[in-house]
Write an enzyme that holds these catalytic residues in place. Structure first.
Site, mmCIF file in Angstrom:
data_model
loop_
_atom_site.group_PDB
_atom_site.id
_atom_site.type_symbol
_atom_site.label_atom_id
_atom_site.label_comp_id
_atom_site.label_asym_id
_atom_site.label_seq_id
_atom_site.Cartn_x
_atom_site.Cartn_y
_atom_site.Cartn_z
ATOM 1 N N ASP A 31 0.875 -1.169 0.000
ATOM 2 C CA ASP A 31 0.000 0.000 0.000
ATOM 3 C C ASP A 31 0.921 1.230 0.000
ATOM 4 O O ASP A 31 2.106 1.131 0.328
ATOM 5 C CB ASP A 31 -0.873 -0.039 1.263
ATOM 6 C CG ASP A 31 -1.624 1.253 1.509
ATOM 7 O OD1 ASP A 31 -2.321 1.712 0.591
ATOM 8 O OD2 ASP A 31 -1.493 1.806 2.615
ATOM 9 N N ASP A 33 -0.223 5.112 0.900
ATOM 10 C CA ASP A 33 -0.471 6.126 1.924
ATOM 11 C C ASP A 33 -0.425 5.516 3.321
ATOM 12 O O ASP A 33 -1.119 4.540 3.606
ATOM 13 C CB ASP A 33 -1.821 6.800 1.697
ATOM 14 C CG ASP A 33 -1.847 7.638 0.429
ATOM 15 O OD1 ASP A 33 -2.592 8.616 0.392
ATOM 16 O OD2 ASP A 33 -1.121 7.306 -0.535
ATOM 17 N N GLU A 40 -1.535 10.675 4.220
ATOM 18 C CA GLU A 40 -2.678 10.309 3.392
ATOM 19 C C GLU A 40 -2.827 11.445 2.379
ATOM 20 O O GLU A 40 -3.222 12.560 2.738
ATOM 21 C CB GLU A 40 -3.950 10.165 4.232
ATOM 22 C CG GLU A 40 -3.944 8.978 5.177
ATOM 23 C CD GLU A 40 -4.112 7.634 4.470
ATOM 24 O OE1 GLU A 40 -4.672 7.611 3.356
ATOM 25 O OE2 GLU A 40 -3.677 6.613 5.044
ATOM 26 N N ARG A 77 -14.671 12.124 -1.134
ATOM 27 C CA ARG A 77 -13.488 12.912 -0.779
ATOM 28 C C ARG A 77 -12.931 13.654 -1.984
ATOM 29 O O ARG A 77 -12.590 14.833 -1.890
ATOM 30 C CB ARG A 77 -12.427 12.000 -0.153
ATOM 31 C CG ARG A 77 -12.748 11.590 1.273
ATOM 32 C CD ARG A 77 -11.748 10.603 1.814
ATOM 33 N NE ARG A 77 -11.975 9.261 1.296
ATOM 34 C CZ ARG A 77 -11.118 8.253 1.408
ATOM 35 N NH1 ARG A 77 -9.954 8.445 1.996
ATOM 36 N NH2 ARG A 77 -11.411 7.059 0.934
ATOM 37 N N SER A 121 -2.381 1.080 -4.779
ATOM 38 C CA SER A 121 -2.827 2.149 -3.893
ATOM 39 C C SER A 121 -4.241 2.634 -4.202
ATOM 40 O O SER A 121 -4.618 2.775 -5.367
ATOM 41 C CB SER A 121 -1.862 3.342 -4.017
ATOM 42 O OG SER A 121 -2.328 4.449 -3.285
ATOM 43 N N GLY A 122 -4.974 2.916 -3.142
ATOM 44 C CA GLY A 122 -6.249 3.606 -3.281
ATOM 45 C C GLY A 122 -6.050 5.104 -3.418
ATOM 46 O O GLY A 122 -7.010 5.857 -3.504
ATOM 47 N N LYS A 174 -7.150 -4.167 -5.262
ATOM 48 C CA LYS A 174 -5.813 -4.474 -4.754
ATOM 49 C C LYS A 174 -5.579 -5.986 -4.773
ATOM 50 O O LYS A 174 -4.525 -6.468 -5.209
ATOM 51 C CB LYS A 174 -5.631 -3.933 -3.333
ATOM 52 C CG LYS A 174 -5.523 -2.418 -3.250
ATOM 53 C CD LYS A 174 -5.203 -1.980 -1.822
ATOM 54 C CE LYS A 174 -5.015 -0.479 -1.750
ATOM 55 N NZ LYS A 174 -4.427 -0.049 -0.479
ATOM 56 N N ASP A 197 -1.810 -0.925 5.904
ATOM 57 C CA ASP A 197 -2.175 -0.400 7.222
ATOM 58 C C ASP A 197 -3.672 -0.272 7.440
ATOM 59 O O ASP A 197 -4.117 -0.097 8.569
ATOM 60 C CB ASP A 197 -1.541 0.985 7.429
ATOM 61 C CG ASP A 197 -2.233 2.051 6.591
ATOM 62 O OD1 ASP A 197 -2.885 2.948 7.174
ATOM 63 O OD2 ASP A 197 -2.157 1.977 5.350
ATOM 64 N N ASN A 200 -8.812 -1.520 3.691
ATOM 65 C CA ASN A 200 -8.857 -1.855 2.267
ATOM 66 C C ASN A 200 -7.615 -2.620 1.802
ATOM 67 O O ASN A 200 -7.531 -3.017 0.641
ATOM 68 C CB ASN A 200 -9.089 -0.603 1.405
ATOM 69 C CG ASN A 200 -7.921 0.354 1.415
ATOM 70 O OD1 ASN A 200 -7.188 0.431 2.392
ATOM 71 N ND2 ASN A 200 -7.741 1.097 0.339
#
Length: 241
Positions: A31, A33, A40, A77, A121-122, A174, A197, A200
């Site tokens: 991941d 962030d 983030e 967001r 990554s999201g 992912k 972390d 997701n």
């Protein structure tokens, strides 16, 4: 649930007896962030337009697993980022984005042992590609922020761009990406390490041969085979030989 064993302060394992052999693995997926990097990104971009508190509250709830629809939470967001400029994002990149301790050392060790490195990554390609270049990462999957042309040229529209593989990189994507890259490399999921972390990250962590939580939310720590709660990413090397 398997009982956790404390190997050293801030380092716990469950479900296996260290050390494992690093060269038995062929792919490590990270991941971005709050795992590879200290921030983030969506929260820091929002800070530019005075909306960090609002956006960060959604981010935190999503990472704890309290918001089950990650795609919807990310769209909400990103919509709040409308009007942010590319220059603003560059400022976040230069002034706020920091690679987490031990990232470079861990990736170097993995590459020396023959592993390929995947960043999934999201977050957003604008930052992910810079992290890729800094850390010599092989593969990246992340979301693309739409940038306006015409009158509002160089500003975020508050939307993301659909890509050939789909719309948003969430937990399911992912997992799919890790399995797809493993397949293309001709390796088994058991030969993969997945590190994250947030909630997701759990789908990819569950299919990997070794799952690693880094300074993670409680729900993630409790399900990971390795949990690093103090120190840098390279503490993973304490359980790998």
């Amino acid at each position: 649930m398997t009982t956790a064993q404390t190997l050293a302060p801030g380092l716990t394992v469950r479900g296996f007896t260290p050390p494992l052999k690093l060269s038995d693995f062929k792919l490590i997926a990270f991941d971005m962030d709050s795992t590879l990097i200290s921030i983030e990104c969506v929260d820091e971009i929002a800070d530019v337009v005075g909306k960090k508190t609002e956006v960060a509250a959604i981010t935190e709830a999503a990472m704890r697993g309290e918001i089950t629809d990650y795609k919807d939470s990310l769209r909400r967001r990103v919509a709040l980022l409308k009007g942010v400029t590319v220059a603003d994002m560059e400022q976040v990149l230069v002034e706020r984005l920091r690679i987490n301790p031990g990232a470079a050392e861990l990736i170097r060790a993995c590459k020396a042992a023959g592993l390929k490195v995947l960043l999934v990554s999201g977050g957003f390609t604008y930052f992910a590609y810079r992290v890729r270049d800094t850390l010599d990462i092989d593969f990246v999957r992340a979301n693309v922020l739409e940038i306006a042309s015409g009158a509002n040229c160089g500003e975020l529209t508050g939307r993301m761009v659909d890509q050939a593989w789909g719309d948003i990189c969430d937990g399911a994507e992912k997992r799919r990406t890790l399995l797809e890259v493993a397949s293309l490399l001709g390796i088994e999921p058991a030969e993969c390490i997945a590190m994250g972390d947030g909630a997701n990250d759990l789908p990819m962590m569950r299919v990997a041969g070794l799952s690693v939580a880094y300074h993670a939310k409680p729900a993630v720590r409790e399900q990971a085979m390795v949990s690093i709660e103090q120190g840098g990413l390279d503490r993973l090397l304490e359980v790998l030989s």
